[in-house]
Design an enzyme around this catalytic site. Structure first.
Site: not given
Length: 808
Positions: A649, A541-542, A353, A547, A653
Site C-alpha cells: 500500500t 517499508k518493513r 496477506h 523487500k 501512497k
C-alpha cells in the site's frame, strides 16, 4: 457543548478544569489535551448515532491484531470540517495548530502495512456509512520505539498510552470473561454431550470504543473496539497481608502482561505462549460480545445470527474466532455440531496477506492444548471430519491429506482452518490472488472453486493526499474542482493537465515545498539535511529480505564506485532515504540496517560522492513521519522479489502524491503500471513465473556475480575494509548469503539476479529526472491515475462481493 461559549472559551475552560492553568502558562501538551477534550464533544453525537443505528442492521466485525491509526486530532478536524475554526481559536490563544497536532503520540496499535490498511478501511467504512466494528487489542506499548545507535537498531519501549488516549470510551458494561488453561471434560448426559471446563485462569476483557470519523459528510462514525485485560478476581488482600506479595498480585500481573506489548518476540516459549493468549483473548472477547449483543437486542433465535453479523478475519492472527464461536454456540447455547458449523461457515470470511511460509501462522499442538484446551478439541474435531471427507473423495491419497489438514506434524495450521471454514477467501492484488488459487491454496481451490477471489488493496485518499499534502490538494481542486474528495476516481480529470506547462510548474513547486518541509523535519529530528534540489529516492517499508533493501544498498555502492573512478558525468544528485523497522529477533534485517548506515558514513566521507549522493536512514518510521516523507518523494522504490509481495500500500501512497515508481512486476505494482503506462513506471527484474522457473532450474548466484565485474565490485565493498572503520568481517554474512548460501540456498530472494536489470533501469530514472518537464508530466499522470487505489473503492468491492451490508 454550550452554544453560549466560544470555542476559545471552551478550550480555556478545559485547561482550567483539568490542569488549573491559564493559556499563558499552559504547555503545548496541556493545550492538546484541552483541545481534544472539546473535540470529544463533537465526536460523541456521531458515536451515539452509530451505536443506535447499528442495532437494526447487519454488522461486520472486522478482526485484526493491529490498527495503525496515526494521529486522530487532525484527521477528525478535517473530516468534520472544523479545522479552520480550531486553527482560529488556537491562534487567538497564541498557539500554532500544527504544533498542537504534533503533541499527539502515534498510537502504538500497529506495526506496518497490515495495521495501516486496517486503519484505512475503518476510515472508508465510516465515510461510506457502513455498520462495521473493528475489533483489536488496546496495547499499552507499541511494537517498539526504534533508536539508531552507532548505525545499529536498538529497541526502546513505545509507551504511547502513558499520557492517556483522549478519543476512547471505556465500556465496562460490555465486559466478558476469557479463560486460559485448565482441563476439559466431556460427558454424555441424557443423550447430549456436556462439556465441563475446570481449573482455568481468567481475565476480564473490557472494551474501549474509539469513534472513527469518516469524510464525505457521513453522519455516523466507525467504531474501533479495543479490548483491554483486567484481573478477573479482586486483589487478594489476605495473601498480601501474609507477606506473599508476588502471589497476591498474580491476577493483576497476568492481566497486565496480556496487553502490554504489540507482537511480543516469539523466538522463545514464553513469547509464543503470550502471542497465542493475545490472539485468543481478542477472538474470545469479540465473539462473546457479538453473541451477547445479538441477544441483548431482544433476539432469541441464534440460528438467525448470520443475518445479523458477518466476521472478517484479516490475516491469520484472528483465526481462533472460528472455533471460539463454535464453542459459544455448542457449550453455552446447546447447539449440535452440524448446526454450529453451518452458522460459522455462513459468517466468516478471510483475507490472506502473504504467501511467506513464516507468516502462514502455525501453532505447536502441545502449546494450544495447554493454553486453550477446549478450542484445541474443537479444532481437532474440525480437522478429523474434514480429513475424513477428503479421504472418502480421494481414497489412498495421503499427499493431499498432508497438504490440506489443519493439524499436521504437531502443528496447527491457521491458514488451512481459514481456507476451510470461511465462505470467501480473498487475495489483495490480481497476482497475489492468482498465486493463492494456483499455489498456496490450490487443493482448497479444487475442492471449493467458487470460494477464492481477489480484491486489490486501497488507501484512504483523505489522509494520504488531502491531509498529508494540502498544497497539492489545493492545486488539484483549483484545476478540476473538489469532486475528487468524495469520488477519488475523478482524479483522472487531472490527466490533461500533464501537458499544461503552467500546471506542471506549479506541481513541481509543490513538490519542492514538501521537500523543504521534510528537510526541516530531518534537521530537527536527526540533525541531518539534504539538497532539496536533488531527487528524493525513498524506500520505506518493513525491513525484510524479500523487500530487498539490500538491492538498493548494493546499487548505492555501485554509484559510489562510479563516482570514485570518475564515471559520474550527467549523474543527477540524489538523496536516498530508507525508513524501516526490523523485527527484534531478525538478525539479518538488523544487520542490513547497520549496512545502510555504514554506506551513509562511507559516502559522507568522500567530498565528491557527498555532493552527488546522500544516504539517510529515517529513525522510528511512523504514520506521522510518513505524512511528511511521502509528499516529498520523487522516486518510490518497490523492489520485492516478484511473487512475494501480496499487494503493498506504500506504493499507492507514493503514487498518489506524484512519485514515480521503480519496481518489479509484483503485487499491486502490476496494476499501478497498467494504469499509468510503462512510460511513467520504471519496470525491472524477473516476473513471478520467471522467478519460479529460475529456482526450479537451479539458481547459481555465485556465477552471476563473478561474471559481472560491476556487480562483483559492489559486493566486494562489503568485505574489503571500505565500511565500518575497516572491519572486514562485519558484513561477511551478508556477502556469504548472497553468493555461498551459508543458511540454505544462496541469494534466496534473487538480489544478484535482478541487479543488472535494476542498475540499467536506474540509468533510465536518472535520464528522466534530468528532464524536469518529462518528470513533471509523469508525476502528474501518477497522481491522476491513483484514484482507483482509494480504499473507498476497495471497501465497496468487499461489501458487494463478500459482506452484503446495508448503509446506515
Amino acid at each position: 457543548m454550550d452554544k453560549f461559549f466560544s470555542l476559545k472559551d471552551r478550550i480555556e475552560m478545559a485547561l482550567k478544569s483539568e490542569y488549573a492553568v491559564s493559556p499563558g502558562k499552559a504547555t503545548k501538551q496541556q493545550v492538546f489535551d484541552a483541545t481534544a477534550h472539546t473535540i470529544r464533544d463533537h465526536l460523541m453525537p456521531y458515536y451515539m448515532k452509530s451505536v443506535d443505528d447499528h442495532h437494526g442492521k447487519k454488522n461486520l466485525f472486522y478482526m485484526c491484531m493491529e490498527f495503525l491509526l496515526g494521529r486522530t486530532l487532525n484527521n477528525a478536524l478535517m473530516n468534520m470540517g472544523l479545522f479552520d475554526e480550531y486553527k482560529e481559536a488556537l491562534d487567538e490563544m497564541g498557539f500554532d495548530i500544527d504544533d498542537i497536532i504534533c503533541e499527539e503520540p502515534d498510537p502504538g496499535l500497529g506495526n506496518g502495512g497490515l495495521g495501516r490498511l486496517a486503519a484505512c478501511f475503518l476510515d472508508s467504512v465510516a465515510s461510506l456509512d457502513l455498520p462495521v466494528v473493528g475489533c483489536g487489542i488496546r496495547y499499552q506499548n507499541g511494537l517498539f520505539k526504534q533508536v539508531i545507535e552507532d548505525g545499529y537498531q536498538k529497541e526502546a519501549p513505545d509507551t504511547w498510552l502513558s499520557r492517556g488516549f483522549p478519543w476512547e470510551i471505556k465500556r465496562e458494561d460490555r465486559k466478558v470473561e476469557v479463560r486460559f488453561g485448565g482441563f476439559v471434560y466431556e460427558e454424555w448426559i441424557d443423550g447430549k454431550l456436556s462439556v465441563m471446563h475446570t481449573g482455568y485462569d481468567s481475565v476480564t476483557a473490557i472494551p474501549y470504543d474509539v469513534p472513527i470519523i469518516g469524510g464525505n459528510n457521513s453522519s455516523t462514525a466507525g467504531i474501533l473496539k479495543l479490548w483491554s485485560a483486567e484481573p478477573y478476581e479482586n486483589f487478594d488482600l489476605a495473601t498480601f497481608n501474609k507477606g506473599e506479595y508476588r502471589k497476591s498480585l498474580k491476577n493483576e500481573n497476568n492481566a497486565s502482561i496480556l496487553c502490554r506489548v504489540l507482537y511480543p518476540a516469539d523466538n522463545h516459549t514464553n513469547g509464543q505462549e503470550l502471542r497465542l493468549k493475545q490472539q485468543y483473548f481478542l477472538c474470545s472477547a469479540s465473539m462473546q460480545y457479538l453473541v451477547n449483543r445479538f441477544l441483548s437486542l431482544g433476539n432469541d433465535d441464534l440460528y438467525k445470527l448470520p443475518a445479523y453479523a458477518a466476521v472478517h478475519i484479516n490475516d491469520t492472527h484472528p483465526t481462533l474466532a472460528i472455533p471460539e464461536l463454535m464453542r459459544i454456540l455448542m457449550d453455552e447455547h446447546d447447539f449440535a455440531w452440524n448446526e454450529a458449523w453451518s452458522i460459522c461457515k455462513k459468517m466468516f470470511s478471510y483475507t490472506n496477506h502473504t504467501i511467506l511460509g513464516e507468516a502462514l501462522e502455525t501453532w505447536p499442538k502441545k502449546l494450544m492444548q495447554e493454553i486453550i484446551p477446549r478450542i484445541f478439541k474443537i479444532i481437532s474435531e474440525i480437522n478429523e471430519r474434514f480429513c475424513t471427507d477428503v479421504w472418502n473423495k480421494n481414497p489412498g491419497d495421503w499427499s493431499v491429506i498432508n497438504r490440506i489438514s489443519i493439524i499436521h506434524e504437531d502443528k496447527v495450521r491457521m491458514a488451512n482452518l481459514c481456507a476451510l471454514a470461511c465462505h470467501t477467501v480473498n487475495g489483495v492484488s490480481q497476482l497475489h490472488s492468482k498465486i493463492l488459487k494456483d499455489d498456496v491454496f490450490s487443493d482448497f481451490n479444487k475442492l471449493y472453486p467458487n470460494k477464492f477471489t481477489g480484491i486489490t488493496n486501497g488507501i484512504t485518499h483523505r489522509r494520504w493526499l488531502q491531509y498529508a499534502n494540502p498544497a497539492l490538494s489545493e492545486l488539484i481542486t483549483e484545476a478540476i474542482g473538489d469532486s475528487w474528495i468524495s469520488d477519488p476516481e475523478r482524479l483522472e480529470d487531472l490527466k490533461p493537465f500533464a501537458d499544461d506547462s503552467s500546471f506542471r510548474e506549479k506541481f513541481i513547486a509543490v513538490k519542492r515545498t514538501n521537500k523543504e518541509k521534510l528537510n526541516k523535519y530531518l534537521q530537527n529530528k536527526q540533525g541531518v539535511s539534504f539538497d532539496i534540489d536533488s531527487m528524493v529516492d525513498v524506500q520505506a517499508k518493513r525491513l525484510h529480505e524479500y523487500k530487498r533493501q539490500l538491492l538498493n544498498a548494493l546499487h548505492i555502492l555501485h554509484l559510489y564506485n562510479r563516482i570514485v573512478t570518475g564515471d559520474y558525468k550527467n549523474m543527477v544528485p540524489r538523496t536516498f532515504i530508507f525508513a524501516a523497522k526490523a523485527a527484534p529477533g531478525y538478525d539479518m534485517a538488523k544487520l542490513i540496517i547497520k549496512l545502510i548506515n555504514e554506506i551513509s558514513v562511507l559516502v559522507n566521507a568522500n567530498p565528491l560522492a557527498r555532493d552527488l549522493i546522500k544516504v539517510i536512514f529515517l529513525e522510528n518510521y511512523s504514520v506521522s513521519s510518513a505524512e511528511i516523507l511521502i509528499p516529498a518523494t520523487d522516486l518510490s522504490e518497490q523492489l520485492s522479489t516478484a511473487g512475494f509481495e501480496a499487494s503493498g500500500t506504500g506504493n499507492m501512497k507514493f503514487m498518489m502524491n506524484g512519485a514515480l515508481t521503480i519496481g518489479t512486476m509484483d503485487g499491486a505494482n502490476i496494476e499501478i503500471s497498467n494504469r499509468v503506462g510503462t512510460d511513467d513506471f520504471f519496470v525491472f527484474g524477473l516476473k513471478a513465473d520467471e522467478v519460479k522457473e529460475r529456482k526450479t532450474q537451479g539458481y547459481a548466484s555465485y556465477n552471476i556475480c563473478t561474471q559481472n565485474p560491476i556487480l562483483m565490485a559492489a559486493v566486494n565493498r562489503l568485505t574489503d575494509g571500505s565500511l565500518a572503520n575497516g572491519n572486514l568481517s562485519l558484513f561477511s554474512e551478508i556477502k556469504s548469503n548472497l553468493i555461498l548460501g551459508s543458511h540454505g540456498a544462496a541469494d534466496s530472494y534473487m538480489v544478484l539476479c535482478d541487479f543488472n536489470s535494476y542498475r540499467l533501469t536506474q540509468l533510465k530514472v536518472n535520464e528522466a529526472y534530468a528532464d524536469s518537464h518529462r518528470w513533471g508530466k509523469s508525476a502528474i499522470i501518477n497522481t491522476a491515475m491513483s484514484g482507483f487505489f482509494s480504499s473507498d473503492r476497495t471497501i465497496r468491492e468487499y461489501n458487494e462481493r463478500i459482506w452484503n451490508l446495508d448503509r446506515l
